[in-house]
Design an enzyme around this catalytic site. Structure first.
Site, PDB file in Angstrom:
ATOM      1  N   ASN A 169       0.865  -1.181   0.000  1.00 38.97           N
ATOM      2  CA  ASN A 169       0.000   0.000   0.000  1.00 38.97           C
ATOM      3  C   ASN A 169       0.897   1.225   0.000  1.00 38.97           C
ATOM      4  O   ASN A 169       1.365   1.676   1.056  1.00 38.97           O
ATOM      5  CB  ASN A 169      -0.906  -0.011   1.225  1.00 38.97           C
ATOM      6  CG  ASN A 169      -1.914  -1.136   1.148  1.00 38.97           C
ATOM      7  OD1 ASN A 169      -2.881  -1.050   0.392  1.00 38.97           O
ATOM      8  ND2 ASN A 169      -1.647  -2.218   1.867  1.00 38.97           N
ATOM      9  N   GLU A 170       1.122   1.732  -1.188  1.00 36.24           N
ATOM     10  CA  GLU A 170       2.065   2.837  -1.355  1.00 36.24           C
ATOM     11  C   GLU A 170       1.397   4.172  -0.986  1.00 36.24           C
ATOM     12  O   GLU A 170       0.171   4.230  -0.819  1.00 36.24           O
ATOM     13  CB  GLU A 170       2.547   2.876  -2.813  1.00 36.24           C
ATOM     14  CG  GLU A 170       3.322   1.642  -3.253  1.00 36.24           C
ATOM     15  CD  GLU A 170       4.728   1.545  -2.630  1.00 36.24           C
ATOM     16  OE1 GLU A 170       5.011   2.257  -1.649  1.00 36.24           O
ATOM     17  OE2 GLU A 170       5.527   0.736  -3.133  1.00 36.24           O
TER      18      GLU A 170
END
Ligand code: F6R
Length: 636
Positions: A169-170
Site C-alpha cells: 500500500n504505497e
C-alpha cells in the site's frame, strides 16, 4: 525500554513516549526481537489449537521477517509447534511474476517457511502474480472473500517500506482500500533492485491486500530493523495519520506493536533527543550530542552558547551539573577539537594525549578493508592517501569481487577487445550468453569472472595512482558474495577463515573498515558482522591488543558529528586527488546499477558529503576546512 514480551500498552501513556502514537518495543538486535515475535505467534496458534480453532495468519515477505520464520521453523522442529491448523494469507506478490521466479513471494515463502513446516498446501494463500490482467479484479475480490470465510485474521505480521508502505500500500492508499493491483513507488523499486539484478528488471506493479484488509486483524506486529528505516519509523509513530505514509493508519488500530531494533528506533524523540521528554543520565556522548544539537538549533557556534540558550531548550539540568555554560562549552569544544587530525596513523614524536591515534610505533602496519573494490577510495580516499604518504605500511584488502555491479555492456567492451586480439570459442560463448540472456537469468560463472577481473583492474589502477605498491593490494574474494540468492547471503566458516588468516598474517596496528549499518542485508553489513566475528576469535592473540579499529561510512551516510572520533581534513588539492582515484572505477560511473534513488554519481555524493562535514565543523566554531573524512573507533 527493552522488554521480554510485547504486551500491548496504550501509546503515550508515559511521559517519555508522549510524542508517540503507536506502541513500540525496542530491542538491542533483530535476533532477540524476532524470537519473541515468533513466540507470540506460536502462543496464538497453541491457544487456538486448545480451543479446536484454526489460526489465521497474515504473513509478510522481505528481509524483515526472515528471523521470525527461522524461529518458527525451530519451534516446529524442536518444540512440536504444528501448523496443521494454520491458514495463511500473504500480503502481496509482484505483478507480473511467475511463482517459480526466485524473486517471487511464492518462492520466498516456500524457501523461508512453508517447505520446512507442516502447513497444509491448501491452507496457503498468496496473491497470484501470473494471472491475466483481466482476471485480476475477480481474483482480488475472491481473496478478500477467502479471508472473511476463514474468520478474519488473528494475527498480521508486517514490515515497512521506506515509502511508508505496509503490504504494497504505497503513498496515496486510501484507508478503505482492499486487495487490488497497485503501482509500486519508485523508492520501493529501488530497494528491490539489487535482488532483481538492476532497477530495470523490477516489476512496476504488485497485487496487495489493502489497508481495510489489514486493519481488522485482531493483533498486528510490524517489524523494522536497521537505520535505513529510522526516518520512516519516526514519521509513522510520531507524525499525523496521512495517506502519504500509509503505515500511519496503524495509529488507529487498538492492538498494534512495532518491534524495532535500536538502529530503527534511533530517531524517535525519546531516543534521539531524550532531554525533551525525560530526565537523562548525562554521559560524555550524550553531552556532546546535546551541545551539538543546541548549536545547530540556535545557529550559534559552541563557544557562543549562553545559559539562556540551555535553559530555553530543555537543557537546564545539563549546565546545572557543570555550573555554567562557559565551562561546558569549553569542555565540549575541546573534545571535538581533539577529533581533528591530519595524522590518521598518529603523529610521530608528538604528544598524543589528546590525539585520536597513538604516536608509536611511528610506522604502523595498516589494513584498509573495502567491501567492494571502490569503497576504499570513495569512503576514505583522502585518509588512505595520507597514510601512504606518511610512510605507513598500508595494505588494502578488497573483500568481494563486486562483479554484480558491472553491466553486461561494460563486460562486452572488454570481451570484444579480447576477442579481436585472440579469437577464441570460450569468449564467444560468453558474448553469446550476453546477447541472448533473459532478464531473470543470473550471470554464468565465466561472465562473473570477467566482471570481477574488470573491477580488480580498476581497483589496482586507483590505488596505484595513490602510490600504493601492488604487492600491498589483496583480493580476498570472500565466498559469501557469490552465494545466491541475495537475501540468503550469510557468513560461513570459509569467509571467517579467509579474513582471519589475512589479519593474522599482517598483524596490523590499525584496521579501517566499513561500518555501514543502513542495509541489514547489504554487503557492508555482512562484512562488518564478519569483522566482529573474526576480532572475537583473535582476541587472545598478542598483536590484537595493539590493534585499533576505525570505522568509516560508505557512499550514502556520514556519522553524526558528536559520534565522530577522528576527523581527517582535506585540502582542495587532496579532494581533487581523491576524485581522480575514484574516477579509475570507470564501470561504476554514469551507469551504476545500484546507485539508489540518488541520481548523483558516487564521487559527487562523496565530495558533497566530505564538504558538508567540514561545514558542520565550521558552523560549530572550528577552522574552515575544504572537506573532511570521518571515523569512529570500534571497541572490541
Ligand atoms: C512484503 C511487504 C512489504 C515489506 C516492506 C519491507 O510482503 O509487504 O511491505 O514488508 O517493503 O521490506 P524489507 O523487510 O525487505 O525491508
Amino acid at each position: 525500554m527493552t522488554q521480554q514480551n510485547l504486551t500491548y500498552q496504550k501509546p503515550g501513556q508515559f511521559e517519555e513516549s508522549r510524542y508517540e502514537k503507536i506502541h513500540n518495543v525496542i530491542f538491542p538486535d533483530r535476533n532477540s526481537a524476532s524470537k519473541i515475535v515468533a513466540r507470540e505467534i506460536a502462543q496464538i496458534i497453541r491457544d487456538n489449537d486448545k480451543k479446536n480453532k484454526k489460526t489465521v495468519l497474515g504473513l509478510a515477505t522481505g528481509s524483515s521477517p526472515i528471523k521470525v520464520y527461522e524461529e518458527l521453523i525451530r519451534l516446529h522442529k524442536e518444540e512440536n509447534l504444528s501448523f496443521k491448523n494454520v491458514i495463511s494469507f500473504n500480503l502481496d506478490e509482484y505483478y507480473p511474476i511467475e511463482p517459480d521466479d526466485i524473486n517471487s513471494y511464492h518462492y520466498f515463502m516456500n524457501e523461508y517457511l512453508f517447505k520446512h513446516i507442516d502447513i497444509l498446501p491448501e491452507n496457503i494463500h498468496i496473491p497470484k502474480g501470473n494471472i491475466p490482467l483481466e482476471k485480476v479484479k475477480d481474483f482480488c475480490i475472491a481473496y478478500e472473500k477467502q479471508i472473511a470465510e476463514a474468520g478474519g485474521l488473528d494475527f498480521q505480521l508486517l514490515g515497512i517500506g521506506r515509502s511508508g508502505h505496509i503490504g504494497f500500500n504505497e503513498p496515496g492508499s486510501h484507508k478503505n482500500s482492499r486487495t487490488r493491483l497497485i503501482t509500486l513507488n519508485h523508492i520501493t523499486r529501488v530497494d528491490a533492485a539489487p535482488a532483481f539484478n538492476g532497477l530495470k528488471n523490477v516489476p512496476h506493479k504488485a497485487i496487495t491486500m489493502g489497508i481495510a484488509s489489514i486493519m481488522p486483524a485482531k493483533r498486528i506486529i510490524l517489524l523494522a530493523w536497521g537505520e535505513k528505516k529510522a526516518d520512516i519509523i519516526k514519521r509513522t509513530i510520531e507524525g499525523e495519520i496521512s495517506s502519504e505514509v500509509p503505515a500511519t493508519y496503524l495509529q488507529s488500530h487498538p492492538n498494534t506493536t512495532f518491534v524495532l531494533d535500536k538502529d530503527a528506533a534511533q530517531k524517535l524523540t525519546r531516543i534521539d533527543t531524550p532531554w525533551l521528554v525525560k530526565d537523562v543520565q548525562w554521559n560524555k556522548t550524550l553531552k556532546k550530542k546535546a551541545v551539538v544539537w543546541l548549536s545547530n538549533k540556535t545557529g550559534k557556534s559552541i563557544l557562543k552558547l549562553t545559559d539562556q540558550d540551555y535553559n530555553l531548550n530543555s537543557l537546564a539540568d545539563l549546565i546545572a551539573a557543570k555550573g555554567t555554560s562557559y565551562d561546558l562549552n569549553i569542555d565540549i569544544f575541546n573534545a571535538l577539537q581533539h577529533t581533528i587530525t591530519g595524522w590518521p596513523g598518529g603523529k610521530p614524536n608528538a604528544d598524543d594525549t589528546n590525539r585520536p591515534e597513538r604516536a608509536n610505533p611511528a610506522k604502523k602496519r595498516v589494513i584498509v578493508f573495502s567491501p567492494h573494490p571502490d569503497d576504499d577510495v570513495i569512503s576514505m580516499g583522502g585518509t588512505l592517501d595520507r597514510l601512504i604518504q606518511q610512510g605507513h605500511e598500508v595494505h588494502v584488502a578488497y573483500q568481494t569481487s563486486g562483479s554484480n555491479a558491472v553491466t553486461d555492456e561494460d563486460a562486452l567492451k572488454f570481451l570484444e577487445v579480447y576477442q579481436n586480439l585472440f579469437p577464441n570459442n570460450e569468449i564467444e560463448k560468453i558474448i553469446d550468453f550476453i546477447h541472448q540472456r533473459n532478464q531473470t537469468q543470473t550471470d554464468i560463472p565465466e561472465l562473473r569472472k570477467i566482471k570481477a577481473y574488470i573491477r580488480r583492474a580498476e581497483a589496482l589502477a586507483a590505488v596505484r595512482f595513490l602510490d600504493l605498491p601492488s604487492e600491498n593490494v589483496h583480493f580476498l574474494d570472500l565466498p559469501f558474495y557469490d552465494r545466491h540468492p541475495l537475501l540468503k547471503r550469510e557468513i560461513q566458516a570459509d569467509d571467517v577463515e579467509i579474513m582471519q588468516n589475512f589479519i593474522q598474517q599482517i598483524k596490523p596496528h590499525q584496521i579501517f573498515a566499513a561500518g555501514d549499518l543502513a542495509d541489514p542485508h547489504g554487503t557492508h553489513r555482512i562484512t562488518f558482522d564478519l569483522l566482529l566475528d573474526v576480532l572475537k576469535n583473535l582476541k587472545n592473540e598478542d598483536f590484537i591488543k595493539d590493534t585499533r579499529v576505525w570505522l568509516y561510512r560508505g557512499a550514502w551516510d556520514e556519522f553524526e558529528v558528536y559520534d565522530i572520533e577522528m576527523a581527517v581534513p582535506m585540502s582542495p588539492a587532496q579532494v581533487e586527488r581523491k576524485k581522480l582515484a575514484i574516477f579509475y572505477h570507470q564501470t561504476q560511473k554514469d551507469n551504476v546499477m545500484f546507485k539508489g534513488e540518488d541520481e548523483r554519481e558516487f564521487w559527487q555524493r562523496v565530495e558533497e558529503r566530505n564538504k558538508q562535514l567540514a561545514e558542520k565543523y565550521h558552523q560549530l566554531g572550528f577552522a574552515d576546512y575544504e572537506a573532511m573524512e570521518a571515523f569512529k573507533e570500534l571497541k572490541f
